[in-house]
Design a protein around this motif. Structure first.
Motif, PDB file in Angstrom:
ATOM      1  N   LEU A   1       6.053  21.686  45.238  1.00  0.00           N
ATOM      2  CA  LEU A   1       4.563  22.347  44.085  1.00  0.00           C
ATOM      3  C   LEU A   1       4.802  22.534  42.594  1.00  0.00           C
ATOM      4  O   LEU A   1       6.693  23.427  42.362  1.00  0.00           O
ATOM      5  CB  LEU A   1       4.457  23.969  44.418  1.00  0.00           C
ATOM      6  N   PRO A   2       4.441  21.552  41.855  1.00  0.00           N
ATOM      7  CA  PRO A   2       4.972  21.668  40.482  1.00  0.00           C
ATOM      8  C   PRO A   2       4.450  23.173  39.906  1.00  0.00           C
ATOM      9  O   PRO A   2       3.953  23.787  40.701  1.00  0.00           O
ATOM     10  CB  PRO A   2       3.972  19.985  40.422  1.00  0.00           C
ATOM     11  N   PRO A   3       4.385  22.883  38.785  1.00  0.00           N
ATOM     12  CA  PRO A   3       3.993  24.436  38.437  1.00  0.00           C
ATOM     13  C   PRO A   3       3.140  24.763  38.104  1.00  0.00           C
ATOM     14  O   PRO A   3       1.850  23.323  37.930  1.00  0.00           O
ATOM     15  CB  PRO A   3       4.507  24.070  36.643  1.00  0.00           C
ATOM     16  N   LEU A   4       2.535  25.445  39.089  1.00  0.00           N
ATOM     17  CA  LEU A   4       1.384  26.146  39.146  1.00  0.00           C
ATOM     18  C   LEU A   4       0.163  26.429  38.172  1.00  0.00           C
ATOM     19  O   LEU A   4       0.342  26.211  37.093  1.00  0.00           O
ATOM     20  CB  LEU A   4       0.506  27.034  39.895  1.00  0.00           C
ATOM     21  N   ALA A   5      -1.064  25.519  38.081  1.00  0.00           N
ATOM     22  CA  ALA A   5      -2.114  25.384  37.048  1.00  0.00           C
ATOM     23  C   ALA A   5      -3.508  25.661  37.544  1.00  0.00           C
ATOM     24  O   ALA A   5      -4.773  25.656  37.196  1.00  0.00           O
ATOM     25  CB  ALA A   5      -1.892  24.021  36.272  1.00  0.00           C
ATOM     26  N   GLY A   6      -3.580  26.639  38.695  1.00  0.00           N
ATOM     27  CA  GLY A   6      -5.113  27.202  38.705  1.00  0.00           C
ATOM     28  C   GLY A   6      -5.366  27.597  37.941  1.00  0.00           C
ATOM     29  O   GLY A   6      -4.900  28.556  36.803  1.00  0.00           O
ATOM     30  N   GLY A   7      -7.112  27.633  38.419  1.00  0.00           N
ATOM     31  CA  GLY A   7      -7.668  29.019  37.569  1.00  0.00           C
ATOM     32  C   GLY A   7      -8.570  28.644  36.361  1.00  0.00           C
ATOM     33  O   GLY A   7      -8.354  27.395  36.278  1.00  0.00           O
TER      34      GLY A   7
ATOM     35  N   TRP B   1      -0.948  15.519  33.317  1.00  0.00           N
ATOM     36  CA  TRP B   1      -0.731  16.570  34.143  1.00  0.00           C
ATOM     37  C   TRP B   1      -1.273  18.446  33.107  1.00  0.00           C
ATOM     38  O   TRP B   1      -0.618  18.043  32.288  1.00  0.00           O
ATOM     39  CB  TRP B   1       0.089  16.708  35.237  1.00  0.00           C
TER      40      TRP B   1
ATOM     41  N   PHE C   1       2.665  16.907  45.830  1.00  0.00           N
ATOM     42  CA  PHE C   1       1.447  17.381  45.448  1.00  0.00           C
ATOM     43  C   PHE C   1       1.327  16.869  43.889  1.00  0.00           C
ATOM     44  O   PHE C   1       2.436  16.724  43.322  1.00  0.00           O
ATOM     45  CB  PHE C   1       1.290  18.607  45.769  1.00  0.00           C
ATOM     46  N   ALA C   2      -0.227  16.515  43.724  1.00  0.00           N
ATOM     47  CA  ALA C   2      -0.102  16.119  41.789  1.00  0.00           C
ATOM     48  C   ALA C   2       0.661  16.002  41.119  1.00  0.00           C
ATOM     49  O   ALA C   2       0.779  14.395  41.871  1.00  0.00           O
ATOM     50  CB  ALA C   2      -0.615  17.995  41.393  1.00  0.00           C
ATOM     51  N   ARG C   3       1.907  15.875  40.519  1.00  0.00           N
ATOM     52  CA  ARG C   3       2.556  15.066  39.239  1.00  0.00           C
ATOM     53  C   ARG C   3       3.481  14.836  40.198  1.00  0.00           C
ATOM     54  O   ARG C   3       4.084  13.994  40.305  1.00  0.00           O
ATOM     55  CB  ARG C   3       2.434  16.060  38.143  1.00  0.00           C
TER      56      ARG C   3
ATOM     57  N   ARG D   1      -0.756  30.139  30.182  1.00  0.00           N
ATOM     58  CA  ARG D   1      -0.625  30.744  30.922  1.00  0.00           C
ATOM     59  C   ARG D   1      -0.095  32.396  30.426  1.00  0.00           C
ATOM     60  O   ARG D   1      -1.028  33.204  30.836  1.00  0.00           O
ATOM     61  CB  ARG D   1       0.332  30.403  32.084  1.00  0.00           C
TER      62      ARG D   1
END
Lengths: 85, 143
Positions: free
Chosen positions: A79-85, B132, A12-14, B138
């Protein structure tokens, strides 16, 4: 003799951007750990050497540890580092 | 249940979904795409996710919230796709009988979402560059 299983690893993503695709399939022995499968993905994936040493992983939609054992049909994801929100 | 969507978030609808005649407190958190000096000239963010897992994690988070605050009503919407500065990327509404639990439970949902839910953002800059986001704020934001 150990059975070989195919594990499909979603990116995913990056990580998807790095690899230029959204999944990599690897062959590992039945019961191989997540850590071993991630090593196989790293080998096989374009620019795999740029993955972190211990990327966050999920197995079957759940966060998983490096020692988790894999069986045929398991869905692995990096999973790349999560960045939700 | 679907917590993820591509349309703008309807906050009034979210509030209506947790409305309860026995609940005197409703806390609503809205996270918006922002421009800040540290982030550079961000004009929009492209949100993407491991959608199946994100939905599953959110179901678990809401379940755990209801275990910790029995009777709490919780609604959540996270938007994916391109979101411009000033628009909401996430909204959480929690109602409980009294305000203290509503604030606590709402914060719990947001913090758990940030820790566990597989969603990513790619920032789009004024000059067309993309980046990215690691969400360096955080830890700061959690204080």
């Amino acid at each position: 003799m150990e059975a070989i299983i195919q594990i499909r690893c979603s990116l995913f993503a990056r990580y998807a951007e790095l690899a230029g695709c959204d999944s990599i399939t690897v062959d590992v022995p039945e019961g191989a750990t997540v850590e071993a499968a991630v090593a196989a993905v790293r080998e096989r994936m374009p620019n795999g050497e740029q993955l972190p040493d211990r990327p966050m992983v999920a197995v079957n939609l759940e966060h998983a540890m490096p020692g988790t054992k894999l069986r045929q049909g398991d869905e692995l994801a990096l999973l790349p580092p999560l960045a939700g929100g | 249940m679907t917590f993820l969507g591509r349309d703008p978030i309807d906050i009034a609808d979210l509030a209506a979904r947790v409305s309860d005649p026995g609940h005197g407190g409703t806390a609503i958190f809205v996270g918006t795409v922002r421009r800040s000096p540290d982030d550079g000239p961000v004009v929009a963010i492209d949100y993407s996710g491991y959608e199946e897992m994100a939905e599953s994690e959110l179901v678990q988070i809401l379940g755990q919230t209801q275990e910790r605050w029995p009777g709490a009503r919780v609604a959540l919407q996270h938007r994916l796709g391109r979101i411009v500065v000033g628009e909401a990327s996430v909204a959480v509404a929690v109602s409980t009988p009294h305000r203290a639990q509503a604030f606590e439970a709402c914060r719990y949902v947001v913090e758990e979402l940030k820790k566990r839910v597989p969603i990513w953002k790619k920032e789009l800059m004024e000059d067309g560059q993309t980046r990215w986001s690691d969400d360096g704020d955080r830890e700061e934001a959690a204080k």
